[in-house]
Scaffold this motif. Structure first.
Motif, PDB file in Angstrom:
ATOM      1  N   ALA A 272     -23.033 -42.411  39.082  1.00 42.43           N
ATOM      2  CA  ALA A 272     -23.620 -42.630  40.404  1.00 42.43           C
ATOM      3  C   ALA A 272     -24.375 -43.957  40.450  1.00 42.43           C
ATOM      4  CB  ALA A 272     -24.556 -41.477  40.770  1.00 42.43           C
ATOM      5  N   SER A 273     -24.304 -44.618  41.599  1.00 41.85           N
ATOM      6  CA  SER A 273     -24.987 -45.900  41.768  1.00 41.85           C
ATOM      7  C   SER A 273     -26.464 -45.699  42.041  1.00 41.85           C
ATOM      8  CB  SER A 273     -24.353 -46.670  42.932  1.00 41.85           C
ATOM      9  OG  SER A 273     -24.592 -45.983  44.156  1.00 41.85           O
ATOM     10  N   MET A 274     -27.208 -46.798  42.020  1.00 38.17           N
ATOM     11  CA  MET A 274     -28.633 -46.726  42.305  1.00 38.17           C
ATOM     12  C   MET A 274     -28.883 -46.253  43.730  1.00 38.17           C
ATOM     13  SD  MET A 274     -31.617 -49.628  41.987  1.00 38.17           S
ATOM     14  CE  MET A 274     -31.150 -49.960  40.297  1.00 38.17           C
ATOM     15  N   ALA A 275     -28.084 -46.733  44.696  1.00 37.54           N
ATOM     16  CA  ALA A 275     -28.246 -46.305  46.080  1.00 37.54           C
ATOM     17  C   ALA A 275     -27.998 -44.812  46.225  1.00 37.54           C
ATOM     18  CB  ALA A 275     -27.310 -47.097  46.995  1.00 37.54           C
ATOM     19  N   PRO A 306     -26.816 -45.703  34.166  1.00 35.38           N
ATOM     20  CA  PRO A 306     -27.207 -47.114  34.019  1.00 35.38           C
ATOM     21  C   PRO A 306     -28.718 -47.252  33.809  1.00 35.38           C
ATOM     22  CG  PRO A 306     -25.665 -46.863  35.829  1.00 35.38           C
ATOM     23  CD  PRO A 306     -26.029 -45.477  35.391  1.00 35.38           C
ATOM     24  N   ARG A 307     -29.094 -48.194  32.970  1.00 36.73           N
ATOM     25  CA  ARG A 307     -30.509 -48.370  32.628  1.00 36.73           C
ATOM     26  C   ARG A 307     -31.343 -48.631  33.882  1.00 36.73           C
ATOM     27  NH1 ARG A 307     -33.237 -49.864  27.880  1.00 36.73           N
ATOM     28  NH2 ARG A 307     -35.465 -49.803  28.311  1.00 36.73           N
ATOM     29  N   ALA A 308     -30.821 -49.420  34.810  1.00 33.27           N
ATOM     30  CA  ALA A 308     -31.580 -49.725  36.028  1.00 33.27           C
ATOM     31  C   ALA A 308     -31.824 -48.476  36.852  1.00 33.27           C
ATOM     32  CB  ALA A 308     -30.828 -50.770  36.858  1.00 33.27           C
ATOM     33  N   VAL A 309     -30.844 -47.565  36.878  1.00 32.32           N
ATOM     34  CA  VAL A 309     -31.004 -46.314  37.631  1.00 32.32           C
ATOM     35  C   VAL A 309     -32.090 -45.453  36.999  1.00 32.32           C
ATOM     36  CG1 VAL A 309     -29.867 -44.162  38.286  1.00 32.32           C
ATOM     37  CG2 VAL A 309     -28.648 -46.324  38.509  1.00 32.32           C
ATOM     38  N   ARG A 314     -39.026 -43.781  37.397  1.00 34.13           N
ATOM     39  CA  ARG A 314     -40.390 -43.705  36.876  1.00 34.13           C
ATOM     40  C   ARG A 314     -41.432 -43.565  37.974  1.00 34.13           C
ATOM     41  NH1 ARG A 314     -40.085 -48.842  32.952  1.00 34.13           N
ATOM     42  NH2 ARG A 314     -42.321 -48.845  33.384  1.00 34.13           N
ATOM     43  N   GLN A 315     -41.367 -44.411  38.982  1.00 31.95           N
ATOM     44  CA  GLN A 315     -42.369 -44.353  40.050  1.00 31.95           C
ATOM     45  C   GLN A 315     -42.237 -43.096  40.911  1.00 31.95           C
ATOM     46  OE1 GLN A 315     -42.477 -47.824  42.538  1.00 31.95           O
ATOM     47  NE2 GLN A 315     -44.171 -47.078  43.773  1.00 31.95           N
ATOM     48  N   PRO A 316     -41.010 -42.712  41.352  1.00 30.90           N
ATOM     49  CA  PRO A 316     -40.912 -41.474  42.150  1.00 30.90           C
ATOM     50  C   PRO A 316     -41.416 -40.239  41.421  1.00 30.90           C
ATOM     51  CG  PRO A 316     -38.912 -42.769  42.360  1.00 30.90           C
ATOM     52  CD  PRO A 316     -39.732 -43.427  41.295  1.00 30.90           C
ATOM     53  N   ILE A 317     -41.206 -40.178  40.106  1.00 32.36           N
ATOM     54  CA  ILE A 317     -41.702 -39.033  39.344  1.00 32.36           C
ATOM     55  C   ILE A 317     -43.216 -38.930  39.450  1.00 32.36           C
ATOM     56  CG2 ILE A 317     -42.072 -38.215  36.981  1.00 32.36           C
ATOM     57  CD1 ILE A 317     -39.223 -39.035  36.343  1.00 32.36           C
ATOM     58  N   GLU A 318     -43.897 -40.054  39.441  1.00 31.14           N
ATOM     59  CA  GLU A 318     -45.361 -40.066  39.500  1.00 31.14           C
ATOM     60  C   GLU A 318     -45.890 -39.843  40.916  1.00 31.14           C
ATOM     61  OE1 GLU A 318     -47.687 -40.369  37.021  1.00 31.14           O
ATOM     62  OE2 GLU A 318     -46.015 -40.126  35.652  1.00 31.14           O
ATOM     63  N   THR A 319     -45.284 -40.489  41.913  1.00 31.52           N
ATOM     64  CA  THR A 319     -45.849 -40.490  43.261  1.00 31.52           C
ATOM     65  C   THR A 319     -45.273 -39.409  44.167  1.00 31.52           C
ATOM     66  OG1 THR A 319     -44.210 -42.098  44.074  1.00 31.52           O
ATOM     67  CG2 THR A 319     -46.228 -42.969  43.087  1.00 31.52           C
ATOM     68  N   GLY A 320     -44.057 -38.914  43.863  1.00 28.83           N
ATOM     69  CA  GLY A 320     -43.443 -37.915  44.719  1.00 28.83           C
ATOM     70  C   GLY A 320     -42.850 -38.478  45.991  1.00 28.83           C
ATOM     71  N   GLY A 370     -32.415 -44.229  22.390  1.00 25.96           N
ATOM     72  CA  GLY A 370     -33.220 -45.400  22.705  1.00 25.96           C
ATOM     73  C   GLY A 370     -32.899 -45.991  24.064  1.00 25.96           C
ATOM     74  N   ARG A 371     -31.781 -45.553  24.667  1.00 28.27           N
ATOM     75  CA  ARG A 371     -31.472 -45.996  26.030  1.00 28.27           C
ATOM     76  C   ARG A 371     -32.484 -45.456  27.035  1.00 28.27           C
ATOM     77  NH1 ARG A 371     -24.906 -44.937  26.368  1.00 28.27           N
ATOM     78  NH2 ARG A 371     -24.323 -46.150  24.507  1.00 28.27           N
ATOM     79  N   ILE A 372     -33.174 -44.397  26.643  1.00 26.55           N
ATOM     80  CA  ILE A 372     -34.249 -43.857  27.488  1.00 26.55           C
ATOM     81  C   ILE A 372     -35.527 -44.571  27.085  1.00 26.55           C
ATOM     82  CG2 ILE A 372     -35.424 -41.783  28.278  1.00 26.55           C
ATOM     83  CD1 ILE A 372     -33.099 -40.160  27.120  1.00 26.55           C
ATOM     84  N   SER A 373     -36.076 -45.347  27.977  1.00 20.62           N
ATOM     85  CA  SER A 373     -37.244 -46.156  27.633  1.00 20.62           C
ATOM     86  C   SER A 373     -38.457 -45.283  27.333  1.00 20.62           C
ATOM     87  CB  SER A 373     -37.565 -47.118  28.787  1.00 20.62           C
ATOM     88  OG  SER A 373     -38.036 -46.410  29.919  1.00 20.62           O
ATOM     89  N   GLY A 374     -39.389 -45.854  26.589  1.00 19.52           N
ATOM     90  CA  GLY A 374     -40.609 -45.135  26.259  1.00 19.52           C
ATOM     91  C   GLY A 374     -41.388 -44.677  27.474  1.00 19.52           C
ATOM     92  N   PRO A 375     -41.613 -45.551  28.488  1.00 21.50           N
ATOM     93  CA  PRO A 375     -42.350 -45.103  29.677  1.00 21.50           C
ATOM     94  C   PRO A 375     -41.673 -43.961  30.414  1.00 21.50           C
ATOM     95  CG  PRO A 375     -42.304 -47.489  29.572  1.00 21.50           C
ATOM     96  CD  PRO A 375     -41.404 -46.999  28.483  1.00 21.50           C
ATOM     97  N   LEU A 376     -40.333 -43.954  30.449  1.00 22.90           N
ATOM     98  CA  LEU A 376     -39.631 -42.849  31.105  1.00 22.90           C
ATOM     99  C   LEU A 376     -39.714 -41.584  30.266  1.00 22.90           C
ATOM    100  CD1 LEU A 376     -37.870 -41.746  33.363  1.00 22.90           C
ATOM    101  CD2 LEU A 376     -35.865 -42.671  32.186  1.00 22.90           C
TER     102      LEU A 376
END
Length: 504
Positions: A272-275, A306-309, A314-320, A370-376
């Motif tokens: 799936a794409s980012m959009a 994809p890494r960008a997706v 990260r932000q939606p998980i925190e802010t809702g 490792g494709r999953i970043s530490g912050p995520l």
């Protein structure tokens, strides 16, 4: 003389009132629509002309101009057909102007005058209620729009029915709200042999809406477990159902014209794409994370996205919520979802099996996860290893509790949280707690605090990780019906935090 009708233009889940003005003046025959219409709205004049011809209504040989106000607000969609027709009929004095001005209308016209269902009837009904107006919509949208209950909904089958209603010949009966009964999937937790720890983790995740990551070899049961998660989630509350259905209404996902109390379960493919995931495209439509609002977003083969997706989560998980920003649109969508991710331990998937693992073990596992970043990774409250099940165990009787039994415990924990967070607008479940509320509600006993301090120092927990352990511990305490967070609750929460050999 100018006749007016009203409709809505959509900005995300918000419906903004649009005034449709129609003026008929002497001059060369002309029928035009202005006010920043898109192609579908510009073509409305031809559908309106044909629909009126089907009713034996001939347009005068004059200059007909329709203006959509405010003129700087983009107008998109075929739902402008009906309000344009209403304004024109009022300008021709076929129907009374005052009745039309007290109505918010939306609907697409066919060439023979039938009204075709359109997207967004539910948010349009909310906008009509705020303006103290009646909503007029196609018959297929009536059950959906009437669920709001704050305004009268008139659902017509044809434009001729609308004319007869406004001229007092045959009044339209107000629509009644409909509700789609949730369909039983027949999937039960007892179908999964073994994996009791993973089942327990999903029970905790469902109780407090804690994000979970399952790591295991192929065919160990990760997808099977996730597919059974909806069976233990409590039904949507009235407010949650309204929020979720507004998004689904804009996306055209409401089946049978009604509202469902079942929580959404979305499982996008890793291509799936980012959009598609976060929203965007033409009209900045909602993405999978918004379609999963108040429900579950299951992302199988998580590292394959994809890494960008992945990083956009990260932000939606925190802010809702997610702000879909494009050159011509800035739309905000809610997206409070429960993220369940599944991954293999490495590329080949058999890192823990010496007989089947590739020659690159253990480096392949480190590279793959490792494709999953530490912050995520830091945002996953629960991390569970899902070991393979031996074929000899498949013939054993089912073990563990049924989905109905687990759902009862989850419901009891959710009821405790509902009572606890009364008066807190932005806090519904334990995963939403923050600040002083978190310190007050999830403060552990001295033994639990001492253990958590040791773990934080030994494994270098981040501040986010520390607080997430407290939230999970509070949920475990709720499942035990314990008024306080004690040492066993902290210990179990920590065990999930430190599971799976990945970044903390």
């Amino acid at each position: 003389m100018v006749a007016r009708a009203y409709t809505v233009a959509f900005e995300g889940v918000e419906a903004r009132i649009v005034e449709v003005q129609c003026a008929i003046a002497p001059g060369m025959p002309y029928f035009g629509v202005v006010g920043l219409p898109d192609k579908a709205v510009s073509e409305a004049k031809e559908r309106v002309r044909a629909a009126m011809a089907a009713m034996s209504i001939a347009l005068p040989s004059k200059r007909i101009l329709v203006n959509l106000s405010p003129a700087d607000l983009p107008k998109e969609g075929s739902h402008f057909d009906l309000p344009i027709a209403l304004a024109l009929l009022a300008a021709l004095e076929i129907i009374p102007k005052d009745a039309v001005e007290a109505t918010v209308a939306l609907g697409e016209l066919s060439l023979d005058g039938r009204l075709i269902a359109v997207l967004g009837a539910l948010p349009a009904a909310i906008a009509a209620a705020e303006q103290d107006c009646v909503l007029l919509c196609p018959k297929a949208c009536g059950a959906e729009a009437a669920w709001v209950g704050a305004t009268q909904v008139l659902a017509a089958a044809t434009l001729n029915d609308v004319v007869r209603h406004y001229t007092g010949q045959i009044p339209i009966t107000p629509a009644e709200a409909g509700e789609v009964a949730p369909q039983a999937t027949g999937r039960d937790f007892r179908d999964v042999k073994g994996q009791e720890r993973a089942k327990r983790a999903l029970e905790i995740a469902a109780s407090g809406r804690h994000h979970a990551l399952m790591v295991g070899t192929p065919a160990s049961g990760k997808s099977m477990l996730a597919a059974r998660l909806p069976g233990i989630l409590p039904p949507l509350s009235a407010q949650e159902a309204l929020e979720t259905s507004m998004i689904h209404s804009l996306a055209g996902l409401l089946s049978e014209g009604g509202i469902s109390r079942a929580r959404p379960f979305r499982e996008p493919h890793h291509t799936a794409s980012m959009a598609a995931i976060v929203g965007g495209g033409k009209g900045a439509k909602p993405g999978e994370i918004s379609l999963a609002h108040n429900g579950v977003l299951f992302m199988d083969e998580f590292p394959e996205f994809p890494r960008a997706v992945l990083e956009t989560l990260r932000q939606p998980i925190e802010t809702g919520e997610i702000m879909v920003a494009r050159a011509n649109a800035h739309i905000r969508y809610p997206c409070r979802f429960l993220l369940i991710a599944a991954a293999n331990p490495c590329k080949c998937g058999y890192m823990s099996d010496p007989a089947r693992a590739c020659a690159k073990v253990p480096i392949c596992g480190e590279d793959y996860l490792g494709r999953i970043s530490g912050p995520l990774m830091d945002r996953f409250d629960l991390r569970v290893e899902v070991p393979p099940v031996a074929y000899t165990d498949l013939d054993l009787p089912s073990s563990g509790d049924s989905s109905a039994t687990v759902a009862a415990r989850v419901q009891a924990a959710r009821i405790l949280q509902t009572k606890r967070f009364q008066g807190h607008t932005n806090t519904r479940v334990n995963a939403d707690m923050e600040g002083s509320l978190l310190e007050q509600v999830a403060s552990p006993d001295p033994e639990g605090r001492a253990l958590l301090a040791k773990v934080a120092e030994r494994f270098g927990l981040s501040a986010r990780g520390y607080h997430r352990v407290l939230r999970v511990a509070r949920t475990i305490a709720d499942l035990d019906a314990s008024p306080s967070v004690r040492l066993p609750h902290i210990a179990e929460a920590v065990s999930y935090r430190l599971a799976v050999g990945v970044k903390n």
